[in-house]
Design an enzyme around this catalytic site. Sequence first.
Site, PDB file in Angstrom:
ATOM      1  N   ASP A 142      -6.252  -6.921   3.235  1.00 48.63           N
ATOM      2  CA  ASP A 142      -6.414  -8.362   2.514  1.00 48.63           C
ATOM      3  C   ASP A 142      -5.170  -7.875   1.254  1.00 48.63           C
ATOM      4  O   ASP A 142      -5.191  -9.183   0.432  1.00 48.63           O
ATOM      5  CB  ASP A 142      -7.644  -8.288   1.481  1.00 48.63           C
ATOM      6  CG  ASP A 142      -9.026  -8.327   2.101  1.00 48.63           C
ATOM      7  OD1 ASP A 142      -8.551  -9.151   2.939  1.00 48.63           O
ATOM      8  OD2 ASP A 142     -10.214  -8.138   2.181  1.00 48.63           O
ATOM      9  N   HIS A 196      -8.919   2.231   1.273  1.00 51.24           N
ATOM     10  CA  HIS A 196      -9.936   2.362   1.944  1.00 51.24           C
ATOM     11  C   HIS A 196     -10.606   2.964   2.091  1.00 51.24           C
ATOM     12  O   HIS A 196     -10.687   3.773   2.491  1.00 51.24           O
ATOM     13  CB  HIS A 196      -9.444   1.348   4.127  1.00 51.24           C
ATOM     14  CG  HIS A 196      -9.755   0.356   4.549  1.00 51.24           C
ATOM     15  ND1 HIS A 196     -10.721   1.330   5.243  1.00 51.24           N
ATOM     16  CD2 HIS A 196     -10.135  -0.735   4.537  1.00 51.24           C
ATOM     17  CE1 HIS A 196     -12.088   0.019   5.915  1.00 51.24           C
ATOM     18  NE2 HIS A 196     -11.371  -0.588   5.276  1.00 51.24           N
TER      19      HIS A 196
HETATM   20  N1  CMC Z   1      -7.096   0.780  -7.372  1.00 56.00           N
HETATM   21  C1  CMC Z   1      -6.790   2.300  -7.841  1.00 56.00           C
HETATM   22  N2  CMC Z   1      -7.662   3.931  -8.117  1.00 56.00           N
HETATM   23  C2  CMC Z   1      -8.405   3.483  -7.081  1.00 56.00           C
HETATM   24  C3  CMC Z   1      -8.910   1.789  -5.770  1.00 56.00           C
HETATM   25  C4  CMC Z   1      -8.357   0.668  -6.500  1.00 56.00           C
HETATM   26  N3  CMC Z   1      -7.722  -0.721  -5.155  1.00 56.00           N
HETATM   27  N4  CMC Z   1      -9.142   2.251  -4.326  1.00 56.00           N
HETATM   28  C5  CMC Z   1      -9.986   3.817  -5.106  1.00 56.00           C
HETATM   29  N5  CMC Z   1      -9.286   4.041  -5.656  1.00 56.00           N
HETATM   30  C6  CMC Z   1     -10.024   5.625  -6.655  1.00 56.00           C
HETATM   31  C7  CMC Z   1     -10.897   5.610  -6.770  1.00 56.00           C
HETATM   32  O1  CMC Z   1     -10.882   5.260  -9.044  1.00 56.00           O
HETATM   33  C8  CMC Z   1     -11.296   7.051  -6.638  1.00 56.00           C
HETATM   34  O2  CMC Z   1     -10.561   7.895  -7.699  1.00 56.00           O
HETATM   35  P1  CMC Z   1     -11.591   9.878  -8.220  1.00 56.00           P
HETATM   36  O3  CMC Z   1     -11.188  10.210  -7.001  1.00 56.00           O
HETATM   37  O4  CMC Z   1      -9.986   9.791  -9.370  1.00 56.00           O
HETATM   38  O5  CMC Z   1     -12.604   8.746  -9.431  1.00 56.00           O
HETATM   39  C9  CMC Z   1     -11.061   7.003  -5.525  1.00 56.00           C
HETATM   40  O6  CMC Z   1      -9.756   6.250  -5.398  1.00 56.00           O
HETATM   41  C10 CMC Z   1     -11.365   7.254  -4.543  1.00 56.00           C
HETATM   42  O7  CMC Z   1     -12.105   6.061  -4.535  1.00 56.00           O
HETATM   43  P2  CMC Z   1     -13.422   5.439  -4.017  1.00 56.00           P
HETATM   44  O8  CMC Z   1     -13.701   4.167  -4.560  1.00 56.00           O
HETATM   45  O9  CMC Z   1     -14.226   6.805  -3.752  1.00 56.00           O
HETATM   46  O10 CMC Z   1     -13.062   5.064  -2.429  1.00 56.00           O
HETATM   47  P3  CMC Z   1     -14.132   4.373  -1.747  1.00 56.00           P
HETATM   48  O11 CMC Z   1     -13.784   4.912   0.135  1.00 56.00           O
HETATM   49  O12 CMC Z   1     -15.398   4.714  -2.141  1.00 56.00           O
HETATM   50  O13 CMC Z   1     -13.994   2.766  -1.658  1.00 56.00           O
HETATM   51  C11 CMC Z   1     -12.777   0.630  -1.779  1.00 56.00           C
HETATM   52  C12 CMC Z   1     -13.306   2.219  -0.888  1.00 56.00           C
HETATM   53  C13 CMC Z   1     -11.626   0.017  -0.763  1.00 56.00           C
HETATM   54  C14 CMC Z   1     -14.004  -0.026  -1.808  1.00 56.00           C
HETATM   55  C15 CMC Z   1     -11.638   0.908  -2.820  1.00 56.00           C
HETATM   56  O14 CMC Z   1     -10.264   1.503  -2.680  1.00 56.00           O
HETATM   57  C16 CMC Z   1     -11.791  -0.390  -4.002  1.00 56.00           C
HETATM   58  O15 CMC Z   1     -12.617  -0.876  -5.061  1.00 56.00           O
HETATM   59  N6  CMC Z   1     -10.305  -0.853  -3.290  1.00 56.00           N
HETATM   60  C17 CMC Z   1     -10.079  -2.267  -3.880  1.00 56.00           C
HETATM   61  C18 CMC Z   1     -10.375  -3.260  -3.392  1.00 56.00           C
HETATM   62  C19 CMC Z   1      -9.903  -3.347  -1.451  1.00 56.00           C
HETATM   63  O16 CMC Z   1      -9.071  -4.470  -1.739  1.00 56.00           O
HETATM   64  N7  CMC Z   1     -11.769  -3.996  -0.917  1.00 56.00           N
HETATM   65  C20 CMC Z   1     -11.649  -4.492  -0.131  1.00 56.00           C
HETATM   66  C21 CMC Z   1     -11.078  -3.680   0.672  1.00 56.00           C
HETATM   67  S1  CMC Z   1     -10.427  -3.392   2.674  1.00 56.00           S
HETATM   68  C22 CMC Z   1     -11.201  -5.523   3.597  1.00 56.00           C
HETATM   69  C23 CMC Z   1     -12.582  -5.276   3.993  1.00 56.00           C
HETATM   70  O17 CMC Z   1     -13.285  -4.937   5.373  1.00 56.00           O
HETATM   71  O18 CMC Z   1     -13.278  -5.230   3.232  1.00 56.00           O
END
Ligand code: CMC
Length: 428
Positions: A364, A307
């Site tokens: 989710d 998140h």
């Molecule tokens: N699986 C594997 N690796 C992950 C995941 C995941 N679900 N989420 C983040 N990472 C890794 C990412 O690859 C990165 O690694 P590194 O630092 O080595 O490059 C690190 O963790 C940070 O990730 P980020 O993408 O920079 O983080 P963010 O804050 O931009 O993204 C997120 C947040 C929710 C989009 C992401 O965690 C994700 O894609 N999760 C899966 C989709 C999901 O479940 N979304 C629902 C969110 S809650 C409902 C809502 O309110 O939207």
Amino acid sequence: MSKNATLEINGQKYEFPLVTGTENEVAIDIKDLRAVTGGVTTIDPGYKNTGSCESSITFLDGEKGILRYRGYSIEELAEKADFLEVAYLLIFGELPTQEELDKFKKDICDQSIVDEDIRKIVDAFPKSAHPMGVISSLTSALTSFNPSSVNVDSKEDMYKAIVKILGKFPVLVAWTLRKKQGLPLDYGDCSLGYVENTYKMMFKQPNKDYTTNEVVINALNKLLILHADHEQNCSTSTVRIVGSSHAGLFASLSAGISALWGPLHGGANQAVLEMLEAIKEDGGDTKKYMAKAKDKDDPFRLMGFGHRVYKNFDPRAKIIKKAADDVLEQLGVEDPILDIAKGLEKEALNDSYFVDRKLYPNVDFYSGIIYRAMGIPTDMFTVMFALGRLPGWIAQWREMRLRKEPIGRPRQLYVGETQRAFKPMSKR
Ligand code: CMC
């Protein structure tokens, strides 16, 4: 603490005021940055550090796992309140008295009739259409059937627009589902509560009497409350920014629905269930999928994990996990998918990749399992999220308009070609 932040650029110092919120969060007010520095801007992709507004609706502390609507904890609201009470609280700032709630409910019901011509639009969609595309289009179409714009300075006008969308949206949700299932499009029963009426509109079979299922209705009430607002997330920011151009409420909401659809946001609930299904089909080898999620050359992510703001745990996920256990037990459903979900969660919570990056199950991760137990088709999960988020979007749009916020218009840092002469076709 100092009342100012000092920024030094090329030896020149600039002072910017610090502002403190009611929960002692501190922000640097850079409203005058460009003016005083002669055009220096900030760059913050994904707005990870940028506060776009001041808001009194929802407080979220991602480190401590706190979520409160208008000061009330999400745990208490999910336990004690009704979704419509929470909607009223989010939009108008206080929990309603019985009289206010009764009036709110009646006004919503009075506004729930949808123009019969909207059926023709529903009919025009192929059955294969994704429900999120349909519901976003139908919400936008409401603008054409209610063309007069809302005078935001009129309390009465604003209230009418709000009850109108709260009344019509569940009908559109139900029609979206029923069209897909080839069922007649109908209305519900205003003598029922808002949540139960929505459920009945969605699932009533034309040849059978409707019977209530308290377990399902209570769980749905809880799920909708947990999704009702989440401060400046992607879809809410979309609603605010579209609304900031003074586009109407329905158009702003339609844009918010489109933003919610993406699998990194609300679309994750559908993606989680599809992922769990795929793992089951593939023999239930969770370790294989953990390895895929950690592999930088593989685009696969563990859906329902991570998140932007919660870096400890998502308080909504805690409540939903327990609700999933309760609902499945009460309904007597044994779902192997739940075991796969629990297995994945356990592995991720003990894996240094996930621990180091502070990736925990989000709202989710378990919601789809409850929706599935309730008989809601997978591609309707994100529509259910939209139904829950509707009051939050309305509250945020209303706040933005009442505060007379300026049009949302971020800056950029241009990194393209500098000026060059036009190249004739023969020289390209
Ligand atoms: N699986 C594997 N690796 C992950 C995941 C995941 N679900 N989420 C983040 N990472 C890794 C990412 O690859 C990165 O690694 P590194 O630092 O080595 O490059 C690190 O963790 C940070 O990730 P980020 O993408 O920079 O983080 P963010 O804050 O931009 O993204 C997120 C947040 C929710 C989009 C992401 O965690 C994700 O894609 N999760 C899966 C989709 C999901 O479940 N979304 C629902 C969110 S809650 C409902 C809502 O309110 O939207």
